[in-house]
Design an enzyme around this catalytic site. Sequence first.
Site, mmCIF file in Angstrom:
data_model
loop_
_atom_site.group_PDB
_atom_site.id
_atom_site.type_symbol
_atom_site.label_atom_id
_atom_site.label_comp_id
_atom_site.label_asym_id
_atom_site.label_seq_id
_atom_site.Cartn_x
_atom_site.Cartn_y
_atom_site.Cartn_z
ATOM 1 C CG ASN A 129 -2.101 0.984 1.085
ATOM 2 O OD1 ASN A 129 -1.265 2.046 0.418
ATOM 3 N ND2 ASN A 129 -2.428 1.148 2.452
ATOM 4 N NE ARG A 186 -5.981 1.988 -0.195
ATOM 5 C CZ ARG A 186 -6.695 2.644 0.482
ATOM 6 N NH1 ARG A 186 -5.170 2.987 1.140
ATOM 7 N NH2 ARG A 186 -7.797 2.884 0.514
ATOM 8 C CG HIS A 208 -13.357 3.471 2.659
ATOM 9 N ND1 HIS A 208 -14.098 4.028 2.776
ATOM 10 C CD2 HIS A 208 -12.144 3.820 3.314
ATOM 11 C CE1 HIS A 208 -13.643 5.574 3.788
ATOM 12 N NE2 HIS A 208 -12.204 4.963 3.687
ATOM 13 N NE ARG A 241 -11.452 13.395 2.576
ATOM 14 C CZ ARG A 241 -11.554 12.111 2.792
ATOM 15 N NH1 ARG A 241 -12.290 11.908 2.821
ATOM 16 N NH2 ARG A 241 -10.456 11.478 2.868
ATOM 17 C CD GLU A 248 -9.398 -0.983 4.091
ATOM 18 O OE1 GLU A 248 -8.864 -0.791 5.012
ATOM 19 O OE2 GLU A 248 -9.454 -0.441 3.509
#
Length: 397
Positions: free
Chosen positions: A7, A90, A179, A240, A385
């Site tokens: 990743n 990823r 995600h 955010r 993940e």
Amino acid sequence: MKILVINAGSSSLKYQLINMETEAVVAKGTCERIGIAGGKLTHKANGKEFVIDKELPNHTEAISLVLKELVDKEAGVISSMDEIDAVGHRVVASGEAFTKTTLVTDEVMEIMDEIAELAPLHNPAAILGINACRAVMPDKKMALVFDTSFHATMPDYAHLYAIDYDDYKQYKVRKYGAHGTSHKYVTGAAAEYLKKDVKDLKIITCHLGNGSSISAVDGGKCIDTSMGFTPHAGVPMGTRSGDIDYAAAEFLCRKKGMTMEEGLTYLNKKCGMLGISGVSSDFRDLTSASEQGDYRATLALNMFSYACKKYVGSYMAALGGLDCIVFTAGVGENTACVRRDVLSNMEAFGIHLDEEKNLQKNDGTIHDISAPDSRVKILVIPTNEELVIARETAALV
Ligand code: ADP
């Protein structure tokens, strides 16, 4: 079979070596400050942590150091690179170019370059990581696992924005979600835990972390998700804003003298939980400030839970029923008051949380926190993940 999961960020590179027979993590670590002075590798293997301070001018140097550690006498876990069967990378965004896990080829990398602008903070970094691995391990099979793949099953009426259809066709502006590997992992884990075929389940998966997204999953297939063309959309997040009237954003830009780009940075970095609370983007700080009576921290938490509740409600309608709600990621796994508030007053819909079970500490295992009379199962599932990336890579190669 052993799979190396990578990743890559712009200045960091995380990795895990996973043994697919046991699905156990054999070694893992992080390279930090790539391309910046003060490079460092933290490598965990054989029950120990190894820290190496070494300048890492680029991703190729970083991955070379990782491979050296993996075969090292003391820190190593394999005798040679031949024991790595494949590498899974990823990748955040695939656009419409890729809808499933894809083997790396020169042609695929050309397309990756073309779609890099879809996730300017993430995809170019992933490309650096992939190219570095190809340089150091030219013969190794590599797969790209996209965060967006799981959402590729959304029907057109769910993934399109109501813009001029020709503009959608030309620029591919639509919802892609995010995600996806996490939503996919917890969907499978929930079905396994409930001992049901995933095809028979309607699930809402709440990946609530610093970035958050909620998905509606019908029979194992995603039919809608809260994030959009980018991760700016959906519920408010650490820093955010989440969903906002675009005209309000333009108004703010004008009033504050911001360019559109500055406005986006503002909405991305200075809003959400941080902007509302003025305390922190971190839910641990928010809950403790709220417990001490801080009005704005409480307001931020209330706004977050209310936004999540509305997504849960709307996805129950979209799914035409519900069997299970899953909470995962940093906040979903650890912040009991958020789970309580998201699901409060939903008994009429068959959702009944067991308040005591909800307070159980996260111990890395699955917890069923539904009350005995709850028609809908409520599960807390630690996400994984990397395991999805490893599984997808192993299946492809
Ligand atoms: P991301 O991967 O999006 O950066 P995470 O899934 O790691 O984010 O979630 C980070 C959030 O989880 C933070 O707001 C943090 O406060 C919250 N959190 C709450 N309790 C814990 C905990 N015990 N451990 C880690 N994160 C926690």
